[in-house]
Motif scaffolding. Structure first.
Motif, PDB file in Angstrom:
ATOM      1  N   THR A   6      -6.131  -0.111   3.182  1.00  0.00           N
ATOM      2  CA  THR A   6      -5.344  -0.744   4.240  1.00  0.00           C
ATOM      3  C   THR A   6      -4.599   0.266   5.110  1.00  0.00           C
ATOM      4  O   THR A   6      -4.124  -0.102   6.177  1.00  0.00           O
ATOM      5  CB  THR A   6      -4.323  -1.732   3.647  1.00  0.00           C
ATOM      6  OG1 THR A   6      -3.491  -1.046   2.715  1.00  0.00           O
ATOM      7  CG2 THR A   6      -5.026  -2.886   2.957  1.00  0.00           C
ATOM      8  N   LEU A   7      -4.474   1.510   4.662  1.00  0.00           N
ATOM      9  CA  LEU A   7      -3.789   2.537   5.441  1.00  0.00           C
ATOM     10  C   LEU A   7      -4.818   3.491   6.047  1.00  0.00           C
ATOM     11  O   LEU A   7      -5.881   3.701   5.456  1.00  0.00           O
ATOM     12  CB  LEU A   7      -2.833   3.341   4.549  1.00  0.00           C
ATOM     13  CG  LEU A   7      -1.676   2.588   3.911  1.00  0.00           C
ATOM     14  CD1 LEU A   7      -0.925   3.493   2.946  1.00  0.00           C
ATOM     15  CD2 LEU A   7      -0.733   2.078   4.978  1.00  0.00           C
ATOM     16  N   PRO A   8      -4.495   4.104   7.176  1.00  0.00           N
ATOM     17  CA  PRO A   8      -5.401   5.118   7.730  1.00  0.00           C
ATOM     18  C   PRO A   8      -5.526   6.301   6.760  1.00  0.00           C
ATOM     19  O   PRO A   8      -4.532   6.747   6.184  1.00  0.00           O
ATOM     20  CB  PRO A   8      -4.717   5.559   9.024  1.00  0.00           C
ATOM     21  CG  PRO A   8      -3.711   4.513   9.331  1.00  0.00           C
ATOM     22  CD  PRO A   8      -3.345   3.866   8.036  1.00  0.00           C
ATOM     23  N   TRP A  53       0.215  11.676   0.607  1.00  0.00           N
ATOM     24  CA  TRP A  53      -0.143  11.972  -0.789  1.00  0.00           C
ATOM     25  C   TRP A  53       0.003  13.456  -1.088  1.00  0.00           C
ATOM     26  O   TRP A  53       0.605  13.839  -2.076  1.00  0.00           O
ATOM     27  CB  TRP A  53      -1.568  11.487  -1.025  1.00  0.00           C
ATOM     28  CG  TRP A  53      -2.114  11.659  -2.392  1.00  0.00           C
ATOM     29  CD1 TRP A  53      -1.774  10.958  -3.502  1.00  0.00           C
ATOM     30  CD2 TRP A  53      -3.137  12.572  -2.801  1.00  0.00           C
ATOM     31  NE1 TRP A  53      -2.525  11.385  -4.572  1.00  0.00           N
ATOM     32  CE2 TRP A  53      -3.368  12.374  -4.161  1.00  0.00           C
ATOM     33  CE3 TRP A  53      -3.871  13.535  -2.120  1.00  0.00           C
ATOM     34  CZ2 TRP A  53      -4.299  13.097  -4.875  1.00  0.00           C
ATOM     35  CZ3 TRP A  53      -4.811  14.260  -2.829  1.00  0.00           C
ATOM     36  CH2 TRP A  53      -5.003  14.044  -4.185  1.00  0.00           C
ATOM     37  N   SER A 106       0.817  -1.211   0.000  1.00  0.00           N
ATOM     38  CA  SER A 106       0.000   0.000   0.000  1.00  0.00           C
ATOM     39  C   SER A 106       0.851   1.262   0.000  1.00  0.00           C
ATOM     40  O   SER A 106       0.464   2.278  -0.587  1.00  0.00           O
ATOM     41  CB  SER A 106      -0.929   0.012   1.214  1.00  0.00           C
ATOM     42  OG  SER A 106      -1.865  -1.017   1.110  1.00  0.00           O
ATOM     43  N   TRP A 107       2.016   1.197   0.636  1.00  0.00           N
ATOM     44  CA  TRP A 107       2.889   2.374   0.645  1.00  0.00           C
ATOM     45  C   TRP A 107       3.456   2.653  -0.748  1.00  0.00           C
ATOM     46  O   TRP A 107       3.622   3.813  -1.130  1.00  0.00           O
ATOM     47  CB  TRP A 107       4.012   2.195   1.667  1.00  0.00           C
ATOM     48  CG  TRP A 107       3.523   2.328   3.066  1.00  0.00           C
ATOM     49  CD1 TRP A 107       3.300   1.321   3.951  1.00  0.00           C
ATOM     50  CD2 TRP A 107       3.147   3.530   3.730  1.00  0.00           C
ATOM     51  NE1 TRP A 107       2.814   1.839   5.135  1.00  0.00           N
ATOM     52  CE2 TRP A 107       2.718   3.194   5.025  1.00  0.00           C
ATOM     53  CE3 TRP A 107       3.139   4.867   3.360  1.00  0.00           C
ATOM     54  CZ2 TRP A 107       2.282   4.139   5.954  1.00  0.00           C
ATOM     55  CZ3 TRP A 107       2.708   5.809   4.286  1.00  0.00           C
ATOM     56  CH2 TRP A 107       2.288   5.447   5.551  1.00  0.00           C
ATOM     57  N   LEU A 124       0.680   4.195  -2.719  1.00  0.00           N
ATOM     58  CA  LEU A 124       0.488   5.575  -2.281  1.00  0.00           C
ATOM     59  C   LEU A 124       1.574   6.490  -2.841  1.00  0.00           C
ATOM     60  O   LEU A 124       1.285   7.619  -3.264  1.00  0.00           O
ATOM     61  CB  LEU A 124       0.475   5.635  -0.758  1.00  0.00           C
ATOM     62  CG  LEU A 124       0.216   6.993  -0.142  1.00  0.00           C
ATOM     63  CD1 LEU A 124      -1.165   7.518  -0.547  1.00  0.00           C
ATOM     64  CD2 LEU A 124       0.328   6.916   1.375  1.00  0.00           C
ATOM     65  N   THR A 148      -3.314   9.498   7.447  1.00  0.00           N
ATOM     66  CA  THR A 148      -1.901   9.295   7.119  1.00  0.00           C
ATOM     67  C   THR A 148      -1.696   9.253   5.617  1.00  0.00           C
ATOM     68  O   THR A 148      -0.768   9.889   5.089  1.00  0.00           O
ATOM     69  CB  THR A 148      -1.396   7.977   7.745  1.00  0.00           C
ATOM     70  OG1 THR A 148      -1.638   8.018   9.149  1.00  0.00           O
ATOM     71  CG2 THR A 148       0.067   7.754   7.465  1.00  0.00           C
ATOM     72  N   ALA A 149      -2.554   8.515   4.925  1.00  0.00           N
ATOM     73  CA  ALA A 149      -2.419   8.398   3.470  1.00  0.00           C
ATOM     74  C   ALA A 149      -2.588   9.748   2.791  1.00  0.00           C
ATOM     75  O   ALA A 149      -1.825  10.099   1.891  1.00  0.00           O
ATOM     76  CB  ALA A 149      -3.436   7.398   2.929  1.00  0.00           C
ATOM     77  N   ALA A 174      -5.035   2.618  -1.883  1.00  0.00           N
ATOM     78  CA  ALA A 174      -4.115   2.638  -0.745  1.00  0.00           C
ATOM     79  C   ALA A 174      -4.843   2.803   0.582  1.00  0.00           C
ATOM     80  O   ALA A 174      -4.434   2.226   1.593  1.00  0.00           O
ATOM     81  CB  ALA A 174      -3.082   3.749  -0.917  1.00  0.00           C
ATOM     82  N   ILE A 175      -5.946   3.571   0.588  1.00  0.00           N
ATOM     83  CA  ILE A 175      -6.616   3.810   1.868  1.00  0.00           C
ATOM     84  C   ILE A 175      -7.466   2.633   2.333  1.00  0.00           C
ATOM     85  O   ILE A 175      -8.038   2.680   3.411  1.00  0.00           O
ATOM     86  CB  ILE A 175      -7.461   5.103   1.857  1.00  0.00           C
ATOM     87  CG1 ILE A 175      -8.603   5.019   0.849  1.00  0.00           C
ATOM     88  CG2 ILE A 175      -6.595   6.308   1.644  1.00  0.00           C
ATOM     89  CD1 ILE A 175      -9.577   6.170   0.952  1.00  0.00           C
TER      90      ILE A 175
END
Length: 74
Positions: A55-57, A65, A2-3, A6, A60-61, A52-53
């Motif tokens: 799995t990510l908060p 971004w 996911s990173w 992102l 933070t994403a 990406a969001i």
């Protein structure tokens, strides 16, 4: 994973900002090519951000971004 997605989304944000700037200074048919690039990069950037969001908060994403976009646009 996911990173990485992102980060790529952030690079596409830089691309759509670049295309928008070029479209504003272009004349004739070239302007429409730059606007096409803008909409393409915008679509890809948003689609990757949405992926990406999952799995990510989101806070933070979004911060990462926009940070990549801000640094890349300068």
């Amino acid at each position: 994973m996911s990173w990485i997605i992102l980060t790529i989304a952030g690079f596409f944000e830089v691309a759509f900002t670049f295309c928008l700037g070029k479209a504003q200074t272009s004349i004739g048919n070239t302007k429409y090519v730059w606007y096409g690039g803008f909409f393409f990069a915008l679509f890809i950037s948003m689609a990757l951000l949405l992926k990406a969001i999952k799995t990510l908060p989101i806070g933070t994403a979004y911060a990462v971004w926009t940070g990549i976009g801000a640094v890349g646009s300068v």
